[in-house]
Design a protein around this motif. Structure first.
Motif, mmCIF file in Angstrom:
data_model
loop_
_atom_site.group_PDB
_atom_site.id
_atom_site.type_symbol
_atom_site.label_atom_id
_atom_site.label_comp_id
_atom_site.label_asym_id
_atom_site.label_seq_id
_atom_site.Cartn_x
_atom_site.Cartn_y
_atom_site.Cartn_z
ATOM 1 N N THR A 20 89.166 -8.925 23.613
ATOM 2 C CA THR A 20 89.295 -7.941 24.681
ATOM 3 C C THR A 20 87.990 -7.171 24.853
ATOM 4 O OG1 THR A 20 91.644 -7.707 24.237
ATOM 5 C CG2 THR A 20 90.607 -5.923 25.455
ATOM 6 N N SER A 24 85.033 -7.046 28.314
ATOM 7 C CA SER A 24 84.941 -5.805 29.071
ATOM 8 C C SER A 24 83.487 -5.481 29.406
ATOM 9 C CB SER A 24 85.542 -4.659 28.252
ATOM 10 O OG SER A 24 85.407 -3.456 28.950
ATOM 11 N N SER A 27 83.583 -2.708 34.278
ATOM 12 C CA SER A 27 83.931 -2.715 35.693
ATOM 13 C C SER A 27 85.339 -2.186 35.943
ATOM 14 C CB SER A 27 83.762 -4.118 36.285
ATOM 15 O OG SER A 27 84.610 -5.023 35.606
ATOM 16 N N ASP A 28 86.192 -2.169 34.905
ATOM 17 C CA ASP A 28 87.532 -1.621 35.058
ATOM 18 C C ASP A 28 87.555 -0.110 34.875
ATOM 19 O OD1 ASP A 28 88.535 -4.156 35.521
ATOM 20 O OD2 ASP A 28 89.089 -4.485 33.431
ATOM 21 N N ALA A 29 86.459 0.450 34.379
ATOM 22 C CA ALA A 29 86.373 1.892 34.161
ATOM 23 C C ALA A 29 86.305 2.611 35.510
ATOM 24 C CB ALA A 29 85.131 2.218 33.338
ATOM 25 N N GLY A 60 82.543 2.536 36.426
ATOM 26 C CA GLY A 60 82.946 1.244 36.968
ATOM 27 C C GLY A 60 82.532 1.057 38.414
ATOM 28 N N LYS A 131 87.083 4.071 45.607
ATOM 29 C CA LYS A 131 87.738 4.581 44.394
ATOM 30 C C LYS A 131 87.414 6.046 44.134
ATOM 31 C CE LYS A 131 87.883 0.094 42.121
ATOM 32 N NZ LYS A 131 87.347 -0.719 41.008
#
Length: 157
Positions: A20, A24, A27-29, A60, A131
């Motif tokens: 995992t 990472s 980019s998901d932050a 992100g 976002k």
């Protein structure tokens, strides 16, 4: 009586966590955008003006999707490639990266100006990110020939 060791379960859990972490890239932050070096060169005519700035993102990925300002009937996003200006619907803001709007490159076009801004004025501009939401920045109006040494200094959010 035989005793079972927890080692296989612990190894599977550790492997899963390691995989995992490797996948990472941040980019998901949540994006963390900051606008710096914003300015508008004093326009030569009363109907259009350009705008320049730097978006620094320490989080992100995000997308700059639109811009508006009370000084203008419409603000459009443009890129310039090989000397050709092209209107764009949006710009990607990379994770842990920058999006630069500079002379000869990406820029804003303030169309149908309600009044011609003069050097020394400050113009409110709202940047809309998919976002991060709306970010309002004060764009100082600079001399028509102004060229910043870098976007790192100047107006910021």
């Amino acid at each position: 009586m035989r005793r079972r060791t927890p080692a296989p379960a612990a190894m599977v859990l550790a492997l899963g966590l390691a995989l995992t972490a490797c996948g990472s890239d941040g980019s998901d932050a949540a994006p963390e955008v900051k606008v710096q070096g914003a300015f508008i060169p004093e326009p030569a005519s009363g109907s259009m003006a350009a705008g320049f700035f730097l978006v620094h993102n320490s989080g992100g990925a995000d997308t700059l999707s639109s811009v508006d300002s009370p000084i203008s009937g419409q603000v459009t996003l443009h890129s310039t490639e090989d000397g050709v200006m092209k209107e764009r619907s949006s710009f990607a803001v990379p994770a842990k990266g920058e999006l630069d709007f500079e002379r000869g490159g990406n820029h804003l076009m303030f169309e149908n100006l309600k009044h011609r801004p003069k050097q020394g004025d400050k113009v409110a501009v709202t940047l809309h990110f998919s976002k991060s939401g709306a970010v309002t920045v004060s764009f100082p109006v600079k001399a028509a020939t102004y060229h910043p040494a870098s976007h790192a200094s100047g107006a910021s959010h």
